[in-house]
Motif scaffolding. Structure first.
Motif, PDB file in Angstrom:
ATOM      1  N   ALA A 218       0.826  -1.210   0.000  1.00 33.47           N
ATOM      2  CA  ALA A 218       0.000   0.000   0.000  1.00 33.47           C
ATOM      3  C   ALA A 218       0.862   1.262   0.000  1.00 33.47           C
ATOM      4  CB  ALA A 218      -0.921  -0.002   1.223  1.00 33.47           C
ATOM      5  N   ASP A 219       2.037   1.194   0.621  1.00 32.60           N
ATOM      6  CA  ASP A 219       2.883   2.385   0.797  1.00 32.60           C
ATOM      7  C   ASP A 219       4.327   1.946   0.623  1.00 32.60           C
ATOM      8  OD1 ASP A 219       4.554   4.387   1.867  1.00 32.60           O
ATOM      9  OD2 ASP A 219       3.014   5.055   3.273  1.00 32.60           O
ATOM     10  N   ILE A 220       4.919   2.272  -0.519  1.00 33.33           N
ATOM     11  CA  ILE A 220       6.240   1.715  -0.810  1.00 33.33           C
ATOM     12  C   ILE A 220       7.326   2.360   0.047  1.00 33.33           C
ATOM     13  CG2 ILE A 220       7.010   3.203  -2.716  1.00 33.33           C
ATOM     14  CD1 ILE A 220       7.531   0.274  -4.088  1.00 33.33           C
ATOM     15  N   GLY A 221       7.131   3.601   0.451  1.00 28.98           N
ATOM     16  CA  GLY A 221       8.114   4.239   1.326  1.00 28.98           C
ATOM     17  C   GLY A 221       8.148   3.562   2.690  1.00 28.98           C
ATOM     18  N   ALA A 222       6.970   3.278   3.230  1.00 32.99           N
ATOM     19  CA  ALA A 222       6.893   2.583   4.517  1.00 32.99           C
ATOM     20  C   ALA A 222       7.458   1.178   4.396  1.00 32.99           C
ATOM     21  CB  ALA A 222       5.438   2.528   4.993  1.00 32.99           C
TER      22      ALA A 222
ATOM     23  N   ASN B 151       3.418   2.461 -11.619  1.00 31.86           N
ATOM     24  CA  ASN B 151       3.388   2.599 -10.163  1.00 31.86           C
ATOM     25  C   ASN B 151       4.815   2.556  -9.608  1.00 31.86           C
ATOM     26  OD1 ASN B 151       0.552   2.545 -10.071  1.00 31.86           O
ATOM     27  ND2 ASN B 151       0.536   0.313 -10.053  1.00 31.86           N
TER      28      ASN B 151
ATOM     29  N   GLU C 213       3.730  -0.448  -5.413  1.00 31.48           N
ATOM     30  CA  GLU C 213       2.714   0.302  -4.660  1.00 31.48           C
ATOM     31  C   GLU C 213       1.461   0.425  -5.512  1.00 31.48           C
ATOM     32  OE1 GLU C 213       3.627   3.891  -2.222  1.00 31.48           O
ATOM     33  OE2 GLU C 213       2.309   4.889  -3.652  1.00 31.48           O
TER      34      GLU C 213
ATOM     35  N   GLY D 293      -1.537   1.382  -3.908  1.00 35.50           N
ATOM     36  CA  GLY D 293      -2.508   2.161  -3.139  1.00 35.50           C
ATOM     37  C   GLY D 293      -3.066   1.363  -1.981  1.00 35.50           C
ATOM     38  N   LYS D 294      -3.851   2.029  -1.177  1.00 34.63           N
ATOM     39  CA  LYS D 294      -4.315   1.463   0.095  1.00 34.63           C
ATOM     40  C   LYS D 294      -5.134   0.192  -0.095  1.00 34.63           C
ATOM     41  CE  LYS D 294      -2.447   4.715   2.506  1.00 34.63           C
ATOM     42  NZ  LYS D 294      -1.182   4.413   3.184  1.00 34.63           N
TER      43      LYS D 294
ATOM     44  N   GLU E 196      -3.903  -3.677   0.739  1.00 36.49           N
ATOM     45  CA  GLU E 196      -3.887  -4.391   2.015  1.00 36.49           C
ATOM     46  C   GLU E 196      -5.280  -4.372   2.613  1.00 36.49           C
ATOM     47  OE1 GLU E 196      -0.244  -4.262   4.572  1.00 36.49           O
ATOM     48  OE2 GLU E 196      -0.018  -2.364   3.550  1.00 36.49           O
TER      49      GLU E 196
ATOM     50  N   ALA F 126      -5.754  -2.671   5.848  1.00 37.22           N
ATOM     51  CA  ALA F 126      -5.606  -1.217   5.882  1.00 37.22           C
ATOM     52  C   ALA F 126      -6.888  -0.515   5.436  1.00 37.22           C
ATOM     53  CB  ALA F 126      -4.449  -0.789   4.983  1.00 37.22           C
TER      54      ALA F 126
END
Lengths: 144, 144
Positions: B85-89, B114, B133, B135-136, B139, B142
């Motif tokens: 959902a969040d590639i940075g995280a 993406n 990624e 998007g939300k 998951e 999430a």
């Protein structure tokens, strides 16, 4: 003919370490190890929302994945398993097209209790392909 | 953290032959070849009911899969792509756990438009893992 991707099997040299990577580092849902002595493997299922990863580790000296791990000591992707509705029909279609079924060509009962067969990797772009019969629901077009 | 298996990528020496195998022999839904010059590959998507197979063929001399096909002339499974959902995280969690992100560690724009990154195969049981990624919605936990 083929339906869903039932699972991706990854042979691993250390089942505990691989399970921890998928559970703790990748945050996936990871099951407990299951010994399948008739298949010569211990398996751990990683359940994803749309398919499964099967982590495979040799069980016993005659395990069919010992040779693979000797060639790939760090582990590696061992095979892909596609679902089919009728494994006899699938086998006939494949052999008519010149594809080679491993072993004696007859489906065996696989790790999930369903009939399975394996196709020669040289006939499918270097990929070991397992077909698993999961019943008519495997093929959406057959259900309509 | 990881969501769906977005695709399994298979590097193939002959894209036309591999497409015909998946379409005619395995009876799957196979798309037209797409050149992705910025990624150095031509891809064909095989659409299964629950995920995709990406057949990859080198495009240009600098293609990142030339070396893989030299080592695996018949072709082979090149990587698995999991959705996040969040590639940075995801990157922060992975590097904190000691996993190595390939390249400069920053997400790039992948073949589907993406953000993606690749993890070192030695850290994941010999498997090259791509994270994409999406998007939300990737998951389920999430979204609730």
């Amino acid at each position: 003919m083929i339906g869903k991707l039932n699972h991706v099997a990854i042979a691993v040299p250390d089942l505990q370490a691989a399970s921890a990577q998928y559970r703790d580092t990748l945050g996936a849902q990871v099951g407990a190890p299951q010994d399948l002595p008739e298949h010569g493997v211990t398996v751990v299922f990683v359940t994803l929302p749309n398919t499964k990863i099967e982590l495979l580790h040799p069980l016993g000296a005659d395990s069919p994945i010992v040779g693979f791990l000797e060639k790939n000591p760090a582990g590696g992707i061992h095979h892909l398993c596609y679902e089919v509705a009728d494994i006899g029909a699938a086998r006939d279609r494949l052999t008519a097209a010149g594809a080679r079924v491993l072993g004696d060509g007859e489906p065996k009962i696989g790790a999930h209790g369903n009939p399975v067969l394996f196709l020669h990797p040289k006939d499918f772009t270097g990929t070991l392909v397992e077909l698993e019969e999961v019943g008519k629901a495997a093929e959406p077009e057959a259900a309509s």
